[in-house]
Design a protein around this motif. Sequence first.
Motif, short mmCIF file in Angstrom:
data_model
loop_
_atom_site.label_atom_id
_atom_site.label_comp_id
_atom_site.label_asym_id
_atom_site.label_seq_id
_atom_site.Cartn_x
_atom_site.Cartn_y
_atom_site.Cartn_z
N UNK A 289 0.83 -1.21 0.00
CA UNK A 289 0.00 0.00 0.00
C UNK A 289 0.86 1.26 0.00
N UNK A 290 1.95 1.26 0.75
CA UNK A 290 2.85 2.40 0.77
C UNK A 290 3.50 2.62 -0.59
N UNK A 291 3.91 1.55 -1.25
CA UNK A 291 4.51 1.67 -2.59
C UNK A 291 3.51 2.26 -3.57
N UNK A 292 2.27 1.78 -3.55
CA UNK A 292 1.25 2.31 -4.45
C UNK A 292 0.96 3.78 -4.13
N UNK A 293 0.90 4.12 -2.87
CA UNK A 293 0.66 5.49 -2.45
C UNK A 293 1.76 6.42 -2.96
N UNK A 294 3.01 6.01 -2.81
CA UNK A 294 4.13 6.82 -3.29
C UNK A 294 4.11 6.93 -4.83
#
Length: 54
Positions: free
Chosen positions: A38-43
């Motif tokens: 989720x953090x990778x997609x958010x970034x």
Amino acid sequence: MQSEIVESGRKKREILTFLILAVMIWPFIAVGVVAGWGFIVWMYYLFTGPPGPV
């Protein structure tokens, strides 16, 4: 006789190890993987913008 006692102790240790892994460690790893994704997609969206037509 001695080998039966050793096998019994080994089996108990294996069951305890499995329970610790299954109940305590793997759920934290699963949550960490999902949160990391989720953090990778958010970034990615932060830098490229949301998907869809412009």
